[in-house]
Design an enzyme around this catalytic site. Structure first.
Site: not given
Lengths: 157, 235
Positions: B161, B178, B147
């Site tokens: 990240l 998300c 992600a």
């Protein structure tokens, strides 16, 4: 894609009666605006200014999905952040090219943030400001300087 | 001929989320003032849910009062992106770098972060891919393995990240990860039969993939994390 961009910028250019040179992959830069090195543009009309982000900025951001707008009445300072845009899971601050008081914000951007992407100089305007110091405009770049600035930045990688 | 670019790397172990935000704020100011070179923090968080600037807390599926019961914290942040989970055995990288120095915009930056993770996954034979439009991140098929959520102020990056090595994926059941429903979350452990080396080695590999993706000439591995962790103004 490059052809569409060229056609679009030619249309904008003839509408505004300005000339553009077309180099491959160059973004649109309008002659009657002033520019900050953080890629915001400002249009000065008397002691009022309209602010947005440039075509170069929106190209490098990716599709804008959210715009954080300031409150009307709040003050902004040259070079300082007044809001943000979100694209590709990144929030990027927007800095004001001039100092003054926010008179109006573009409420359309709450429903349609993509206007910043599709029409950065027209429907994607972000705030209107009452200038507090007209002399600050001297610190900004004109269209030729800004075009060169963009070329130099893009050449860095 | 451009001057050589250096990346300084701090490996910090497990760091509380709020503390990591304070560390990043300090580094962003220092980077903006040219006091430090591009810097990378490599760390893990204790179980933590975080939200981005859009505050999409409708994607948290359990009441906030339940979070302490499962041993997790919740934090609202200024990064882009939706709700996510961070926890043990998830490798986190927070690059504090100057995008203006390399002429990058948000899109190039995020795509390079994606490439770093894809390259890293390939070291274990895992074929990962970048997300489709509006699905920024790194995927193996329809399963999300990495992600991204980033903030850029004055051209300096923070946040970054999160790559799932072998976290407890049950924590992801309490959110719509998300903001994307109907897609699974996965991990390196799930996607490969390869023998995984120690997490220290794995983190170093991920860091090296990022350094290569951003074409750094030099990587300086800082030895003493207490320099960053114990500074007076960071509590």
């Amino acid at each position: 894609m490059a052809l569409t961009l060229m056609l679009a910028s030619s249309r904008i250019a003839s509408h505004l009666r300005i000339s553009l040179s077309h180099r491959a992959f160059s973004s649109v830069v309008l002659k009657d605006l002033k520019y900050a090195d953080s890629h915001e543009w400002v249009k000065i009309e008397g002691n009022k200014a309209t602010v947005g982000i440039t075509d170069h900025a929106q190209e490098h951001l990716g599709d804008v999905v959210y715009v954080e707008l300031p409150d009307v009445g709040r003050s902004v300072s040259q070079g300082e952040s007044f809001g943000a845009v979100e694209s590709v899971k990144a929030t990027s601050d927007i800095n004001s090219p001039i100092s003054g008081k926010v008179l109006q914000v573009n409420k359309d951007l709450s429903e349609s943030p993509a206007l910043v992407t599709s029409s950065p100089y027209e429907e994607g305007w972000i705030i209107k400001v009452e200038l507090s110091d007209a002399g600050e405009v001297k610190k900004l770049m004109d269209s030729d300087k800004y075009s060169k600035f963009c070329e130099e930045e893009d050449a860095k990688h | 001929m451009r001057s050589p670019r250096t990346l300084e790397v701090w490996r910090l172990g497990t760091v509380n989320y709020l503390k990591s935000l304070k560390i990043q704020d300090k580094l962003v100011s220092e980077r903006k003032a040219h006091q430090i070179p591009d810097t990378l923090l490599s760390l893990e968080h204790p179980p933590t849910y975080t939200l981005g600037k859009r505050r999409t807390d409708h994607n948290l599926l359990i009441p906030q009062s339940e979070l302490t019961k499962i041993g997790a914290e919740l934090h609202y942040t200024q990064r882009g992106g939706d709700i996510t989970f961070h926890g043990p055995h998830q490798a986190i990288l927070y690059p504090i770098i100057s995008l203006r120095s390399i002429g990058f915009g948000a899109r190039n930056y995020v795509e390079t972060l994606e490439r770093s993770m894809i390259e890293f996954a390939s070291m274990y034979g895992v074929k990962a891919r970048p997300g489709n439009k509006c699905e920024t991140g790194v995927w193996v098929g329809d399963r999300k393995i990495g992600a991204i959520g980033v903030r850029i102020t004055s051209g300096i990056t923070c946040h970054g990240l999160a790559f799932n090595i072998d976290p407890d994926l049950k924590y992801f059941e309490h959110i719509v990860p998300c903001g994307i429903a109907d897609k699974e979350v996965t991990s390196l452990r799930r996607e490969t039969d390869a023998l995984l080396p120690s997490e220290e080695v794995i983190h170093k590999q991920l860091i090296t993939c990022l350094a290569n993706a951003f074409s750094y000439d030099d990587v300086v591995w800082k030895e003493d994390p207490s320099v960053i962790l114990d500074t007076k103004d960071v509590e």
